[in-house]
Design an enzyme around this catalytic site. Structure first.
Site, PDB file in Angstrom:
ATOM      1  N   CYS A  98     -10.434  -2.403  -5.918  1.00  0.00           N
ATOM      2  CA  CYS A  98      -8.977  -2.552  -6.002  1.00  0.00           C
ATOM      3  C   CYS A  98      -8.602  -3.367  -7.251  1.00  0.00           C
ATOM      4  CB  CYS A  98      -8.421  -3.150  -4.711  1.00  0.00           C
ATOM      5  SG  CYS A  98      -6.647  -2.854  -4.553  1.00  0.00           S
TER       6      CYS A  98
ATOM      7  N   HIS B 212      -9.478   1.270  -1.246  1.00  0.00           N
ATOM      8  CA  HIS B 212     -10.167   0.339  -0.358  1.00  0.00           C
ATOM      9  C   HIS B 212     -11.239   1.083   0.447  1.00  0.00           C
ATOM     10  CE1 HIS B 212      -7.628  -3.266  -0.809  1.00  0.00           C
ATOM     11  NE2 HIS B 212      -6.696  -2.391  -1.143  1.00  0.00           N
TER      12      HIS B 212
ATOM     13  N   GLU C 140     -13.371  -0.058   2.399  1.00  0.00           N
ATOM     14  CA  GLU C 140     -13.511  -0.645   3.744  1.00  0.00           C
ATOM     15  C   GLU C 140     -12.440  -0.155   4.702  1.00  0.00           C
ATOM     16  OE1 GLU C 140     -12.146  -2.071   1.176  1.00  0.00           O
ATOM     17  OE2 GLU C 140     -10.634  -3.542   1.748  1.00  0.00           O
TER      18      GLU C 140
END
Lengths: 253, 212
Positions: free
Chosen positions: B80, B181, B183
């Site tokens: 990011c 992202h 995750e």
């Protein structure tokens, strides 16, 4: 192309999910993390949790579910309910939530939107608005729909964005729980008025309701009952949207 | 093998660490220069604005450590804002110098109907890379950003489209960047992190220590 998001919504009372009883295949239907994982595996793009715990005394315990959800799922999620300060926001974001949703607190204290956006970024701050048509005007209600603020909903939506809201959830009370379709007229008007993502809420009952709301311009489609009671699956909804040439995310692994 | 996540006070990164754990990668979150200097794999996270993030790295004396890490041929993954910092400069609230590990500038997204670019968008694969194992064009990942890296095609592993072509995954030798992202990107994100872990294990370590 950006996909339209399908967003199951879960109500949490004192750390337990309410309304999830129909899930027969899982043992603890009231555990937020367990249900969240099921929705994530079924293809939900995002989840919203509303903490409806009545007493603020028990809320810190109630909010403990946020960390368990963050550890379990691999999609973004938003938490709302009882958040009245920047420190409340910090607590929930630090537990691993991606977004904070505020409703009554934002109406009562506009600066909360700005303070939250400055501290955490607009992408974290979702303003949720309960809306009912009164004498032909879309009007803002607060306190779980009990208080008529007399505020024009479009004006309030614009103001919230101006203050830093990065996303709006628009819950039209006339259609909520009736499962007779989202209020597409309102969705059309609001998406022309603001330049942030708009999540439609209230009224999803059948597949075409999702398609109609997406065509009206909603970036996200929130629903509770149809998913909790397994009337529709997330995959069914995505298939219907895809057939209508609306981009959706499908897992390709 | 432990991946060292650089903790330099740029937003909440607890959920990033949880994501690495779900993908089976061990991590340490630290600002300790000794641990960072001895890491095999560094992860540079970040949420927020370009300049304060660079200032925070500088203040902690981490810019030199990151450069030393990369010049030793060790892997670095920026995520990011951490990906944006890998470039030469950022045009957010003025023009600011970045880490300069990948050629290019970070510019505001223009001509988009809505900002930030927030939600699930699909990847177009531009070149092969070990981190892309099993990932196909059309795979969706989760983005939240308003700036993008304007860079040369040779570093672009995957792109997405949001009015402009946005580099989603970039590489320059042992430096990797992901604009989205991982995750929060469901199975695709988990696979990308697993691939990164495998790449580090296979290419950079022998019995868990750095390959010389």
């Amino acid at each position: 192309m950006l996909a339209r998001r399908i967003i199951p919504c879960l109500d949490v009372d004192a750390g337990r999910v309410v309304k999830g009883q129909r899930f027969q295949a899982i043992k603890d239907v009231a555990d937020p993390a367990t249900l969240a994982k099921r929705y994530a595996l079924e293809g939900a793009d995002e989840l919203v949790f509303y903490d409806i715990t009545a007493s603020s005394d028990t809320r810190p315990i109630g909010h403990a579910f946020v960390k368990a959800v963050a550890q379990t799922i691999n999609i973004p999620f938003c938490v709302g309910g009882g958040i009245t300060s920047v420190s409340d926001m910090a607590f929930i974001l630090n537990q691993g939530a991606d977004k904070i949703s505020i409703n009554t607190a934002a109406v009562q204290n506009e600066s909360l939107i700005r303070e939250g956006a400055l501290k955490f970024g607009s992408q974290c701050i979702v303003v949720s608005i309960d809306i009912k048509k009164v004498d032909g005007t879309y009007t803002v209600f607060t306190h779980g729909g009990r208080t008529n603020t007399q505020m024009d909903a479009i004006q309030w939506a614009k103001r919230a964005v101006e203050l830093g809201a990065g996303e709006l959830v628009l819950n039209t009370m006339d259609t909520d729980g009736v499962q007779d379709g989202y209020d597409t007229e309102f969705i059309q008007r609001i998406t022309k008025s603001v330049n942030v993502p708009v999540i439609a809420s209230g009224g999803a009952g059948r597949l075409e309701h999702f398609v109609d709301a997406a065509k009206a311009g909603a970036d996200g489609l929130l629903a509770a009952s149809v998913f909790h009671f397994q009337t529709l699956s997330i995959a069914d909804v995505k298939d219907a949207l895809e057939k209508a040439h609306i981009p959706v995310r499908k897992e390709s692994l | 093998m432990t991946h060292v996540i650089i903790d330099y006070d740029v937003g909440n990164i607890a959920s990033l660490q949880m994501g690495f754990e779900r993908a089976g990668l061990n991590t340490t979150l630290t600002a300790d220069p000794n641990i960072i200097a001895n890491a095999t794999s560094l992860i540079l996270p970040g949420v927020g604005a370009f300049q304060p993030a660079m200032a925070s790295l500088k203040e902690r004396g981490l810019i030199e450590l990151i450069h030393a890490h990369v010049s030793q041929g060790k892997p670095l993954l920026g995520i990011c804002l951490g990906m944006q910092l890998l470039f030469e400069e950022g045009h957010e609230f003025g023009v600011h110098k970045g880490l300069g590990l990948i050629p290019g500038s970070v510019l505001p997204i223009r001509d988009a109907e809505k900002l930030p670019h927030m939600g699930w968008n699909d990847l177009s694969l531009m070149q092969d890379h070990p981190v892309m194992a099993g990932i196909k064009t059309g795979s969706y990942v989760y983005f939240v950003h308003s700036f993008y890296a304007s860079t040369t095609p040779s570093v672009q592993v995957a792109t997405t489209d949001y009015g402009v072509t946005i580099p989603a995954i970039v590489q320059n030798n042992t430096v990797i960047g992901m604009q989205f992202h991982p995750e929060k990107s469901a199975k695709v994100g988990e696979q990308l992190l697993k691939n990164y872990g495998r790449w580090v294990d296979e290419r950079f370590t022998v019995d868990g220590s750095l390959q010389s």
